[in-house]
Design a protein around this motif. Sequence first.
Motif, PDB file in Angstrom:
ATOM      1  N   VAL A 115       0.901  -1.151   0.197  1.00 24.05           N
ATOM      2  CA  VAL A 115      -0.137   0.035  -0.038  1.00 24.05           C
ATOM      3  C   VAL A 115       0.907   1.446   0.056  1.00 24.05           C
ATOM      4  O   VAL A 115       2.060   1.273   0.585  1.00 24.05           O
ATOM      5  CB  VAL A 115      -0.992   0.045   1.087  1.00 24.05           C
ATOM      6  CG1 VAL A 115      -0.361   0.202   2.476  1.00 24.05           C
ATOM      7  CG2 VAL A 115      -2.129   1.213   0.964  1.00 24.05           C
ATOM      8  N   HIS A 146      -3.895   1.705  -3.056  1.00 20.89           N
ATOM      9  CA  HIS A 146      -3.613   2.820  -2.389  1.00 20.89           C
ATOM     10  C   HIS A 146      -4.456   3.123  -1.220  1.00 20.89           C
ATOM     11  O   HIS A 146      -4.473   3.746  -0.268  1.00 20.89           O
ATOM     12  CB  HIS A 146      -3.940   4.050  -3.203  1.00 20.89           C
ATOM     13  CG  HIS A 146      -5.269   4.382  -3.634  1.00 20.89           C
ATOM     14  ND1 HIS A 146      -5.585   3.879  -5.166  1.00 20.89           N
ATOM     15  CD2 HIS A 146      -6.167   4.848  -3.079  1.00 20.89           C
ATOM     16  CE1 HIS A 146      -6.752   4.229  -5.243  1.00 20.89           C
ATOM     17  NE2 HIS A 146      -7.289   4.696  -4.158  1.00 20.89           N
ATOM     18  N   ASP A 147      -5.695   2.056  -1.073  1.00 22.41           N
ATOM     19  CA  ASP A 147      -6.711   2.130  -0.063  1.00 22.41           C
ATOM     20  C   ASP A 147      -6.144   1.129   1.176  1.00 22.41           C
ATOM     21  O   ASP A 147      -6.423  -0.151   0.972  1.00 22.41           O
ATOM     22  CB  ASP A 147      -8.093   1.687  -0.553  1.00 22.41           C
ATOM     23  CG  ASP A 147      -9.263   1.820   0.213  1.00 22.41           C
ATOM     24  OD1 ASP A 147      -8.967   1.912   1.340  1.00 22.41           O
ATOM     25  OD2 ASP A 147     -10.073   1.947  -0.075  1.00 22.41           O
ATOM     26  N   LEU A 148      -5.979   1.537   2.185  1.00 25.35           N
ATOM     27  CA  LEU A 148      -5.321   0.678   3.097  1.00 25.35           C
ATOM     28  C   LEU A 148      -6.578  -0.265   3.798  1.00 25.35           C
ATOM     29  O   LEU A 148      -6.522  -1.025   4.414  1.00 25.35           O
ATOM     30  CB  LEU A 148      -5.009   1.587   4.542  1.00 25.35           C
ATOM     31  CG  LEU A 148      -3.542   0.958   4.906  1.00 25.35           C
ATOM     32  CD1 LEU A 148      -2.576   1.968   5.761  1.00 25.35           C
ATOM     33  CD2 LEU A 148      -3.479  -0.184   5.892  1.00 25.35           C
ATOM     34  N   VAL A 205      -6.743  -3.319   1.593  1.00 24.51           N
ATOM     35  CA  VAL A 205      -5.509  -4.047   1.819  1.00 24.51           C
ATOM     36  C   VAL A 205      -5.651  -4.623   3.407  1.00 24.51           C
ATOM     37  O   VAL A 205      -5.591  -5.958   3.432  1.00 24.51           O
ATOM     38  CB  VAL A 205      -4.394  -3.129   1.747  1.00 24.51           C
ATOM     39  CG1 VAL A 205      -3.202  -3.957   2.349  1.00 24.51           C
ATOM     40  CG2 VAL A 205      -4.020  -2.841   0.360  1.00 24.51           C
ATOM     41  N   HIS A 206      -6.132  -4.041   4.256  1.00 21.89           N
ATOM     42  CA  HIS A 206      -6.361  -4.650   5.576  1.00 21.89           C
ATOM     43  C   HIS A 206      -7.316  -5.748   5.646  1.00 21.89           C
ATOM     44  O   HIS A 206      -7.219  -6.729   6.341  1.00 21.89           O
ATOM     45  CB  HIS A 206      -6.744  -3.531   6.634  1.00 21.89           C
ATOM     46  CG  HIS A 206      -7.106  -4.228   8.063  1.00 21.89           C
ATOM     47  ND1 HIS A 206      -8.429  -4.362   8.332  1.00 21.89           N
ATOM     48  CD2 HIS A 206      -6.428  -4.897   8.936  1.00 21.89           C
ATOM     49  CE1 HIS A 206      -8.397  -4.915   9.445  1.00 21.89           C
ATOM     50  NE2 HIS A 206      -7.345  -5.322   9.773  1.00 21.89           N
ATOM     51  N   ILE A 251       0.905  -6.431   5.867  1.00 24.90           N
ATOM     52  CA  ILE A 251       0.798  -5.162   5.127  1.00 24.90           C
ATOM     53  C   ILE A 251       2.367  -4.722   4.756  1.00 24.90           C
ATOM     54  O   ILE A 251       2.830  -4.676   6.072  1.00 24.90           O
ATOM     55  CB  ILE A 251      -0.177  -4.344   5.672  1.00 24.90           C
ATOM     56  CG1 ILE A 251      -1.533  -4.911   5.608  1.00 24.90           C
ATOM     57  CG2 ILE A 251       0.200  -2.880   4.914  1.00 24.90           C
ATOM     58  CD1 ILE A 251      -2.542  -3.898   6.101  1.00 24.90           C
ATOM     59  N   VAL A 262       3.997  -1.122   3.728  1.00 29.70           N
ATOM     60  CA  VAL A 262       3.828   0.112   3.381  1.00 29.70           C
ATOM     61  C   VAL A 262       5.000   0.829   2.780  1.00 29.70           C
ATOM     62  O   VAL A 262       5.842   0.979   3.093  1.00 29.70           O
ATOM     63  CB  VAL A 262       3.301   0.805   4.696  1.00 29.70           C
ATOM     64  CG1 VAL A 262       2.861   2.429   4.268  1.00 29.70           C
ATOM     65  CG2 VAL A 262       2.080   0.427   5.443  1.00 29.70           C
ATOM     66  N   TYR A 298      -2.438  -1.483  10.834  1.00 34.25           N
ATOM     67  CA  TYR A 298      -3.603  -0.931  10.958  1.00 34.25           C
ATOM     68  C   TYR A 298      -4.164  -0.449  12.054  1.00 34.25           C
ATOM     69  O   TYR A 298      -4.614   0.650  12.150  1.00 34.25           O
ATOM     70  CB  TYR A 298      -4.935  -2.084  10.142  1.00 34.25           C
ATOM     71  CG  TYR A 298      -6.251  -1.330   9.969  1.00 34.25           C
ATOM     72  CD1 TYR A 298      -6.195  -0.627   8.649  1.00 34.25           C
ATOM     73  CD2 TYR A 298      -7.407  -1.392  10.736  1.00 34.25           C
ATOM     74  CE1 TYR A 298      -7.492   0.005   8.409  1.00 34.25           C
ATOM     75  CE2 TYR A 298      -8.522  -0.940  10.329  1.00 34.25           C
ATOM     76  CZ  TYR A 298      -8.450  -0.243   9.136  1.00 34.25           C
ATOM     77  OH  TYR A 298      -9.580   0.534   8.629  1.00 34.25           O
ATOM     78  N   THR A 322       1.820   5.727   7.737  1.00 34.68           N
ATOM     79  CA  THR A 322       0.874   4.790   7.836  1.00 34.68           C
ATOM     80  C   THR A 322      -0.200   5.518   8.377  1.00 34.68           C
ATOM     81  O   THR A 322      -1.582   5.284   8.077  1.00 34.68           O
ATOM     82  CB  THR A 322       1.210   3.543   8.424  1.00 34.68           C
ATOM     83  OG1 THR A 322       2.537   3.166   7.709  1.00 34.68           O
ATOM     84  CG2 THR A 322       0.217   2.452   8.309  1.00 34.68           C
ATOM     85  N   LEU A 363      -2.179   7.667   5.999  1.00 32.73           N
ATOM     86  CA  LEU A 363      -3.155   6.701   5.381  1.00 32.73           C
ATOM     87  C   LEU A 363      -4.308   6.300   5.916  1.00 32.73           C
ATOM     88  O   LEU A 363      -5.480   6.326   5.277  1.00 32.73           O
ATOM     89  CB  LEU A 363      -2.158   5.715   4.821  1.00 32.73           C
ATOM     90  CG  LEU A 363      -1.348   6.164   3.652  1.00 32.73           C
ATOM     91  CD1 LEU A 363      -0.605   4.727   3.554  1.00 32.73           C
ATOM     92  CD2 LEU A 363      -1.685   6.612   2.424  1.00 32.73           C
ATOM     93  N   ILE A 364      -4.428   5.959   7.322  1.00 35.80           N
ATOM     94  CA  ILE A 364      -5.565   5.220   7.739  1.00 35.80           C
ATOM     95  C   ILE A 364      -6.341   6.555   8.154  1.00 35.80           C
ATOM     96  O   ILE A 364      -7.543   6.137   7.994  1.00 35.80           O
ATOM     97  CB  ILE A 364      -4.953   4.442   9.228  1.00 35.80           C
ATOM     98  CG1 ILE A 364      -4.256   3.250   8.763  1.00 35.80           C
ATOM     99  CG2 ILE A 364      -6.238   4.187   9.988  1.00 35.80           C
ATOM    100  CD1 ILE A 364      -3.535   2.733   9.998  1.00 35.80           C
TER     101      ILE A 364
END
Length: 573
Positions: free
Chosen positions: A357, A524-526, A529-530, A536, A538, A554, A562, A565-566
Motif C-alpha cells: 500500500v 492505495h486504499d489501506l 488491503v487490511h 501489510i 507500506v 492497521y 501509515t 493513510l489510515i
Amino acid sequence: MNPLLAIKDLSVEFKTEAGTIPAVKKISLAVNKGEIVAIVGESGSGKSVTALSILQLLPSPPAQYSSGSIIFSPNNESSINLLNADPENIRNIRGKQISIIFQEPMTSLNPVFTCGHQVAESIMLHEQCNKHEARQRAVALFEKVKLPSPSSIYNRYPHQLSGGQKQRVMIAMAMSCNPSLLICDEPTTALDVTVQKTILQLIKELQQETGMGVLFITHDLGLVREIADRCIVMLKGEIVEQEYTSQLFKEPKHPYTKGLLACRPVLHKKGERLPTVSDFLMGSGKRAGPNVEKSEYQSKRQEVNSSLTQEGKILEVRDLSVWFPTKKNFFGRTEDYVKAVDAVNFDVYKGETLGLVGESGCGKTTLGRTLLRLIEPTSGTIQFAGIDLLKLDQRSLRRLRKDMQIVFQDPYSSLNPRIKIGEAVGEPLKVHELQNSRSKRQQNVIDLLEKVDLQPGHYNRYPHEFSGGQRQRIVIARALSLNPSFIICDESVSALDVSVQAQVLNLINDLKTEFGFTIIFISHDLGVVHYLSDRIMVMNKGKIEEIGDADQVYYHPSSDYTKKLINSIPGKS
C-alpha cells in the motif's frame, strides 16, 4: 424562497438502434444555496446523466428529455428552465453561474495549453478582463486551492502535474467566476485516499467561503458522510431514498442504501464474507456495525502467520532498486535519477496475501512489475522459488512465467478489443502449449469463466459487451488459466463501484482458497488491503516504511505516514 436548483419529474431517454433506453425516470430533487447535496449510486444508476442534463452537455440525439424541468434560480428575481434555454443562454451560464468538475482531469484539460492559460481563458471569456488581470487572478486561484508554487504551475502543462494537482487546477477553473452552483461528478474516484481527503476539505472550504450550492456525485457512501448535508440515492434511473446525511447513516430505509453502506470492506473483519447489494435487494443482507478494534485478533493472527512461515518462502527480495534517469549532462552522462524503488528488502511466504500500500508515485506498481521482470531493475536480487530471476535468459524466463501472473488495474486496456474473451482467456494455454486440443482448451476456459461467476455463453462475446466488474473477472480468469503459484494484483479493484468491489474481493478470497496461490495485492486504499491481507507492507518514496501483521499495522501503525493513510480512509467509523 426558491431553491437554487429544482429538478422536477425529469426523464431522460437515449434513442438507439435497439430501441429507446430510459436513463432517468421522473426524478425530482432540489439544491439550496450554501448546501452540499450528494447523489450516490452505482455505475448506470443515472447520476451522471442527471448532472450533465443540468448544463445540457448530453448530445441530442441520441439523448432526449421526455418530461420534466430544471429550474435554476441564481437570485430571487430571476429563474430559468435550463431545458428550454437557447444555446447562447446556456453558454453564458456554463462556467460562470454553474461550473462542473469532471472525474478525470487529464481528459478535461487541453494537453497543448498550459494550466494557467486554460484558467485565464475562462476568466477572460466570462469576466471581460485583460490578459494581465486574468493571469493575476489565475495565480491567486492556484494559491487558494493550495497548489505549490502557483506562478510555476501557471506555466506548466497538464502532463507535468500529479493527479491531485490536476484536479486542483480543475477546481480553480470551476471557481474562477464565483459560480452559484458547483457540480462535482466523481471528482476524487481516481485519487489516493490522502489526496482525496484534501480535495474534499478544499471543496467544503470553498463552499463555506462563497455560499454556493454543491451537487456532489459519487458511488461511495463513505465520502458522502465526509462532505454532504443531504444525500439522494439513485438506482436504475430512479431516486429510491432522500434524507439528511446523518439520518441516512443512522437509519437507512431502502435495501439498496443498506447494501451500499454494508459492503464497504472497512466495516468488516478479515475473512468475513462481504455482503453485496444484491443480498440486500433479495432480503438476505445483514447490516454491518462499525469496525472496532478486536481484542482477540493478536492470537488468531499469530497462528496464521506462524503457519505461513512454516510453509516457507516463495519470494526473497534483497536490496532491489529501480532508478530512472531524469537529467543528463552535455556529454550524455546521467546526472540525476528518480529512485522509484530504492534498496527494498522483503520476503513473501507461500500461500499468503501480502498487501502493498502507498500513494501514487510511491513506487508500488514499479516494484510489482519489476518482480516479474516486466521492468528491469537497476540492482539487487529477486529469488522466486529458489531461482534467481535476474540471471535467467528470456527463454527460461518465459517458461517460468506460467507460475507468475499479474492482474492490472484497468481490465479494458488489458484485453484486446478485437478478440473474444474466450480466446483471450485461453491464449496463455496456447502460448505455453499446455493444451493443444482446441475442444479441451475451450472446455477449460468455460470452467474458468464459471469459477469467476460468468456464464458459458459469454465465451463468444467481446470485451466492450461487459461491465467493468465483469471485465475484471475475465482478467482474473485469464491469470488463473495457467494455474500459477504467484499472482500480483495491481490496483485491481480501485476503479470499481463499492458493491462490485465487494464481489471481486469475495471472488479473490474464494479462488485463493481453491487454488492455493500466493498474492501480492497492491492498492492505495489501506482499508481494502487490511481486509484482504495477512501482512501489510507500506511504501513511501521508493522505500518500505513498515511491514508487519495486517492487524498490527492497521490498528497500531509505527510510521507517521501509515497513520496518515489510515486517517484518510473515508467512512472508517
